[in-house]
Design a protein around this motif. Structure first.
Motif, PDB file in Angstrom:
ATOM      1  N   SER A  86      15.581   0.131   2.534  1.00 26.03           N
ATOM      2  CA  SER A  86      15.124  -1.017   1.758  1.00 26.03           C
ATOM      3  C   SER A  86      15.187  -0.714   0.272  1.00 26.03           C
ATOM      4  CB  SER A  86      13.687  -1.389   2.157  1.00 26.03           C
ATOM      5  OG  SER A  86      13.185  -2.378   1.287  1.00 26.03           O
ATOM      6  N   HIS A  87      15.850  -1.590  -0.442  1.00 27.77           N
ATOM      7  CA  HIS A  87      15.934  -1.520  -1.896  1.00 27.77           C
ATOM      8  C   HIS A  87      14.964  -2.502  -2.529  1.00 27.77           C
ATOM      9  CE1 HIS A  87      18.175  -1.897  -5.856  1.00 27.77           C
ATOM     10  NE2 HIS A  87      18.082  -0.600  -5.709  1.00 27.77           N
ATOM     11  N   VAL A  88      14.200  -3.224  -1.700  1.00 29.21           N
ATOM     12  CA  VAL A  88      13.337  -4.311  -2.151  1.00 29.21           C
ATOM     13  C   VAL A  88      11.889  -3.934  -1.891  1.00 29.21           C
ATOM     14  CG1 VAL A  88      12.797  -6.746  -1.940  1.00 29.21           C
ATOM     15  CG2 VAL A  88      15.128  -5.953  -1.553  1.00 29.21           C
ATOM     16  N   GLY A  89      11.124  -3.596  -2.915  1.00 30.30           N
ATOM     17  CA  GLY A  89       9.699  -3.325  -2.751  1.00 30.30           C
ATOM     18  C   GLY A  89       9.436  -2.162  -1.814  1.00 30.30           C
ATOM     19  N   ALA A  90       8.193  -1.981  -1.447  1.00 34.66           N
ATOM     20  CA  ALA A  90       7.808  -0.939  -0.494  1.00 34.66           C
ATOM     21  C   ALA A  90       8.072  -1.429   0.920  1.00 34.66           C
ATOM     22  CB  ALA A  90       6.335  -0.582  -0.672  1.00 34.66           C
ATOM     23  N   THR A  91       8.490  -0.538   1.801  1.00 28.35           N
ATOM     24  CA  THR A  91       8.843  -0.955   3.158  1.00 28.35           C
ATOM     25  C   THR A  91       7.654  -1.511   3.921  1.00 28.35           C
ATOM     26  OG1 THR A  91       8.507   1.328   3.891  1.00 28.35           O
ATOM     27  CG2 THR A  91      10.748   0.667   3.328  1.00 28.35           C
ATOM     28  N   ASN A  92       6.473  -0.973   3.681  1.00 26.33           N
ATOM     29  CA  ASN A  92       5.314  -1.453   4.428  1.00 26.33           C
ATOM     30  C   ASN A  92       4.879  -2.838   3.984  1.00 26.33           C
ATOM     31  OD1 ASN A  92       4.505  -0.515   1.931  1.00 26.33           O
ATOM     32  ND2 ASN A  92       2.516   0.223   2.661  1.00 26.33           N
ATOM     33  N   GLU A  93       5.342  -3.300   2.800  1.00 26.23           N
ATOM     34  CA  GLU A  93       5.011  -4.643   2.332  1.00 26.23           C
ATOM     35  C   GLU A  93       6.111  -5.640   2.676  1.00 26.23           C
ATOM     36  OE1 GLU A  93       4.350  -4.291  -1.821  1.00 26.23           O
ATOM     37  OE2 GLU A  93       2.592  -2.994  -1.619  1.00 26.23           O
ATOM     38  N   VAL A  94       7.360  -5.250   2.476  1.00 31.63           N
ATOM     39  CA  VAL A  94       8.480  -6.161   2.708  1.00 31.63           C
ATOM     40  C   VAL A  94       8.878  -6.190   4.179  1.00 31.63           C
ATOM     41  CG1 VAL A  94      10.862  -6.689   2.054  1.00 31.63           C
ATOM     42  CG2 VAL A  94       9.293  -5.731   0.369  1.00 31.63           C
ATOM     43  N   LEU A  95       8.788  -5.045   4.867  1.00 30.08           N
ATOM     44  CA  LEU A  95       9.216  -4.928   6.258  1.00 30.08           C
ATOM     45  C   LEU A  95       8.073  -4.328   7.084  1.00 30.08           C
ATOM     46  CD1 LEU A  95      12.628  -3.368   5.268  1.00 30.08           C
ATOM     47  CD2 LEU A  95      12.322  -5.709   6.064  1.00 30.08           C
TER      48      LEU A  95
ATOM     49  N   LEU B 124      13.711   4.290   5.026  1.00 32.31           N
ATOM     50  CA  LEU B 124      14.173   4.829   3.756  1.00 32.31           C
ATOM     51  C   LEU B 124      13.914   3.804   2.658  1.00 32.31           C
ATOM     52  CD1 LEU B 124      17.660   6.103   4.968  1.00 32.31           C
ATOM     53  CD2 LEU B 124      15.450   7.213   5.242  1.00 32.31           C
ATOM     54  N   HIS B 125      13.390   4.293   1.537  1.00 32.95           N
ATOM     55  CA  HIS B 125      13.164   3.403   0.402  1.00 32.95           C
ATOM     56  C   HIS B 125      13.459   4.173  -0.877  1.00 32.95           C
ATOM     57  CE1 HIS B 125      11.540   0.253  -2.098  1.00 32.95           C
ATOM     58  NE2 HIS B 125      10.730   1.113  -2.673  1.00 32.95           N
ATOM     59  N   HIS B 126      14.274   3.575  -1.731  1.00 30.68           N
ATOM     60  CA  HIS B 126      14.645   4.247  -2.974  1.00 30.68           C
ATOM     61  C   HIS B 126      15.093   3.203  -3.977  1.00 30.68           C
ATOM     62  CE1 HIS B 126      16.449   7.307  -5.645  1.00 30.68           C
ATOM     63  NE2 HIS B 126      15.681   8.163  -4.999  1.00 30.68           N
ATOM     64  N   HIS B 127      14.978   3.538  -5.259  1.00 31.51           N
ATOM     65  CA  HIS B 127      15.406   2.596  -6.291  1.00 31.51           C
ATOM     66  C   HIS B 127      16.907   2.640  -6.528  1.00 31.51           C
ATOM     67  CE1 HIS B 127      14.985   6.409  -8.472  1.00 31.51           C
ATOM     68  NE2 HIS B 127      15.850   5.932  -9.344  1.00 31.51           N
ATOM     69  N   GLU B 128      17.594   3.671  -6.018  1.00 34.03           N
ATOM     70  CA  GLU B 128      19.045   3.764  -6.174  1.00 34.03           C
ATOM     71  C   GLU B 128      19.729   3.228  -4.929  1.00 34.03           C
ATOM     72  OE1 GLU B 128      20.795   7.324  -7.620  1.00 34.03           O
ATOM     73  OE2 GLU B 128      18.983   7.932  -8.713  1.00 34.03           O
ATOM     74  N   GLY B 129      20.433   2.117  -5.115  1.00 33.83           N
ATOM     75  CA  GLY B 129      21.088   1.485  -3.982  1.00 33.83           C
ATOM     76  C   GLY B 129      22.185   2.320  -3.369  1.00 33.83           C
ATOM     77  N   GLU B 130      22.885   3.135  -4.168  1.00 29.36           N
ATOM     78  CA  GLU B 130      23.981   3.941  -3.643  1.00 29.36           C
ATOM     79  C   GLU B 130      23.479   4.949  -2.620  1.00 29.36           C
ATOM     80  OE1 GLU B 130      27.424   7.086  -5.174  1.00 29.36           O
ATOM     81  OE2 GLU B 130      26.244   5.947  -6.615  1.00 29.36           O
ATOM     82  N   LEU B 131      22.325   5.569  -2.876  1.00 26.38           N
ATOM     83  CA  LEU B 131      21.778   6.529  -1.920  1.00 26.38           C
ATOM     84  C   LEU B 131      21.426   5.849  -0.600  1.00 26.38           C
ATOM     85  CD1 LEU B 131      19.423   8.774  -4.105  1.00 26.38           C
ATOM     86  CD2 LEU B 131      21.629   9.370  -3.109  1.00 26.38           C
ATOM     87  N   LEU B 132      20.856   4.643  -0.686  1.00 23.81           N
ATOM     88  CA  LEU B 132      20.487   3.924   0.525  1.00 23.81           C
ATOM     89  C   LEU B 132      21.727   3.547   1.333  1.00 23.81           C
ATOM     90  CD1 LEU B 132      17.715   1.581  -0.939  1.00 23.81           C
ATOM     91  CD2 LEU B 132      17.382   3.614   0.458  1.00 23.81           C
TER      92      LEU B 132
END
Length: 673
Positions: A351-360, A379-387
């Motif tokens: 997830s690139h959108v918010g925290a996973t426990n809030e968005v998903l 997985l949650h990170h601010h870098e989309g390439e890593l995700l």
């Protein structure tokens, strides 16, 4: 360093072993393989003979291959040949095959030759290049040809190679996610070792012993550039100047033992470095080679495939919706359901959108609390390439990648490189073995660049679906997991939406790419919508036309890429049939108004198969505003603008279907530059 003899003498069927054989036997025992000494000696002897014989073939083949023409490439290729030899030797002795992860073309060339020698190449390659003088002559003549012709070796890394992965620039950040439990993969690097190892280590926080296998990085380069022991990126397990297969094989086994003995979470990787020695290849420059080196079944490779040919995902029916709802929570629940019904497949929810426990929250609760192999599932990170690389590396599992459309551009490079290799596999009749990867992006009306960029790719490998409601999103996600080697972007509405389609209608829309939602397609006026925001505007135009009793139809286009002219026969296989197009978009339509959630030029480019002579296309005109609700008005694609364009095209006054207040509200905006 001079070569030590593998054996002292061979007499009467007995083999007196050298220290090399004894050292290899001890290394095998460390990883749990107790093998008779004589068998090890015979295999090692054949490996050394084949390796020495192949050294004489490097210069002749190199002259034909442009990718091996750079300074020092001959020495590097020789080292890679011996690295592959060591891997083939271990495969034979341990009965377990190892994958090779590398973007180096010389690595592919080495694999090509050794797979033919050891019988590991696919059947078509073995038939084309038999281990005879004629087979070698043909191989040498065609060396470094174009693999897309489906008959020639190279360019590398090619889909014809068994156990090799795509030659991605981003492979380093995918590598840690690729091996499954019980598997061993070797990642071969060159260039700036510190930079690549730093990138590799960045993803170690998502590694879990419960659902990942062994990855051994091997760096090949000049001695003066060997990374120092104890760097932050990795620890150097050993640095080898002696590049004989036996030495490399022992180092690989030592690295595997280090992995198995480490009981805690992984903090760094045991790195093997191989030093190139440019002078070693020059001695064979004048040697003329006319046939294959003698091969033997002593090095026969394990027949059991390393991985299943195709990932099969059991897909239950989703929980279909009625009323209004948010789309992302529906996908969250369905992904969790699919993971539970497919316990053997490794899940990755990035997830690139918010925290996973809030968005998903549903997946976070179900996958985050399970102990059987899901420690690295969320997985949650601010870098989309890593995700993106984390999901692309998990090719033998179930993935879901969530992002905002405006923030997803950083994911494009790894996604496009992966599907490009998957398409080459399809052209070689070797479909990519990984299940479809859904890329869920919340629509950003002010930044459609990611959608437009993905639409420019081959529609058979990159599918772009502009989702109108939750049921369509669920049907699309179910369809994605039923395909292989495909990235499917689901552009979902942001916020609550009504259930516009029944489950049956949603599945038909996903299957056909477009559907008529109102009226009869033979009516003189046709409204076409592509995207959720455009559909809302089209509904309002339709309601106004109904008030004035003007017959019309409303067609929603879900997947624009399937309506364009196919670029080749492969893409033609996924395009919409001409009969369906003629039924949805007949020539007799007097006037067609198109509203789309992208630039009009992009839509027109994809719909040249349609009859657009009497059509007006309204869409994004690069006029972002602060409030999303104002986007259609600012870009001249609101329902009021649509009414004006439709009236003018029919020869009616501009305000024919508007109230005075609506006309006045539109008037100031129509004349802005």
């Amino acid at each position: 360093m001079a070569h030590e003899r593998v054996v002292h003498r061979e007499a009467g069927g007995n083999v007196n072993v050298s220290p090399d054989v004894d050292r290899l036997c001890r290394a095998l025992v460390r990883v749990g393989c107790s093998i008779p000494t004589q068998r090890v000696a015979e295999a090692l002897l054949m490996t050394e003979r084949l390796s020495n014989s192949l050294d004489a073939r490097v210069p002749g083949l190199q002259r034909q291959a442009e990718f091996l023409a750079t300074p020092g490439s001959s020495a590097q290729w020789q080292v890679l040949m011996r690295l592959v030899a060591a891997g083939m030797l271990l495969n034979h002795l341990t009965g377990m095959r190892r994958d090779w992860l590398s973007a180096l073309p010389g690595m592919g060339a080495a694999l090509e030759i050794w797979q033919l020698l050891t019988g590991a190449a696919n059947r078509s390659r073995q038939q084309r290049y038999p281990l005879t003088a004629a087979g070698w002559a043909r191989f040498a003549q065609e060396f470094a040809g174009d693999s897309e012709q489906q008959i020639l070796p190279g360019p590398w890394i090619s889909p014809e190679l068994v156990g090799a992965r795509a030659p991605l620039d981003t492979l380093v950040t995918q590598a840690i996610h690729q091996p499954l439990p019980g598997e061993v993969a070797v990642l071969v690097l060159a260039g700036d070792a510190s930079e690549q190892l730093e990138r590799l280590t960045r993803t170690l926080s998502w590694w879990s012993r419960k659902d990942c296998g062994v990855l051994i990085p091997v760096w090949v380069g000049e001695t003066k550039k060997v990374p120092a022991t104890g760097t932050n990126a990795s620890q150097v397990l050993c640095s080898l100047a002696d590049n004989r297969p036996v030495t490399i094989a022992c180092a690989l086994l030592e690295a595997e033992a280090e992995w198995h003995q480490s009981m805690g979470e992984l903090k760094c990787l045991p790195l093997i470095t191989l030093a190139c020695q440019p002078a070693t290849a020059a001695a064979h420059e004048l040697t003329t080679v006319t046939d294959w080196p003698v091969a033997t079944a002593v090095l026969r490779q394990p027949r059991r495939p390393l991985r299943p040919f195709m990932v099969t995902v059991n897909r239950p029916d989703p929980h279909w919706q009625s009323g209004d709802h948010e789309v992302l929570p529906l996908l969250d629940r369905y992904f969790a359901d699919i993971c539970e019904i497919n316990p053997a497949l490794r899940p990755r929810l990035a997830s690139h959108v918010g925290a996973t426990n809030e968005v998903l929250p549903i997946s976070h609760e179900r996958l985050g609390t399970r102990a059987d192999g899901t420690a690295g599932a969320l997985l949650h990170h601010h870098e989309g390439e890593l995700l993106a690389n984390a999901c692309l590396g998990n090719q033998m599992g179930i993935n879901l990648l969530v992002t905002d459309e405006s923030a997803g551009l950083a994911m494009l490079e790894p996604l496009l490189q992966t599907v490009a290799f998957a398409r080459r596999q399809k052209l070689d009749d070797e479909p990519a073995p990984w299940a479809g990867l859904p890329l869920v992006s919340r629509h950003d009306a002010a930044a459609p660049e990611m959608t437009e960029a993905l639409l420019s790719q081959s529609a058979d490998q990159v599918r772009v679906l502009l989702i109108p409601d939750g049921n369509t999103a669920l049907a699309a996600l179910k369809a994605c997991y039923g395909e292989s080697g495909v990235v499917m972007q689901l552009v979902i509405p942001d916020g609550r939406v009504d259930s516009l389609l029944t489950p049956t209608m949603a599945e038909q829309l996903v299957a056909h790419g477009a559907s008529c939602l109102r009226g009869h397609c033979a009516a003189e006026i046709q409204l076409v919508a592509c995207g959720y925001l455009s559909l809302q505007q089209a509904f309002r135009i339709s309601e106004r036309l109904q008030q004035f009793q003007r017959p019309h139809s409303l067609v929603y286009v879900l997947e624009p890429g399937r309506f364009r002219y196919a670029r080749d026969s492969t893409e033609a296989g996924c395009q919409i049939d001409s009969q369906i197009i003629d039924g949805l978009f007949p020539e007799r339509v007097r006037q067609r108004l198109v509203l789309c959630d992208m630039r009009p030029e992009v839509f027109i480019g994809h719909f040249r198969r349609l009859h657009l002579e009497h059509s007006q296309v309204l869409g994004f005109r690069n006029h972002p505003v602060a409030r999303t609700g104002r986007m259609p008005q600012a870009n001249g694609c609101s329902w009021l603008h649509g009414l004006v364009e439709l009236a003018l095209s029919l020869g009616l006054p501009e305000d024919s279907w508007m109230s005075a207040a609506e006309w006045l509200s539109l008037q100031p905006r129509r004349h802005q530059p």
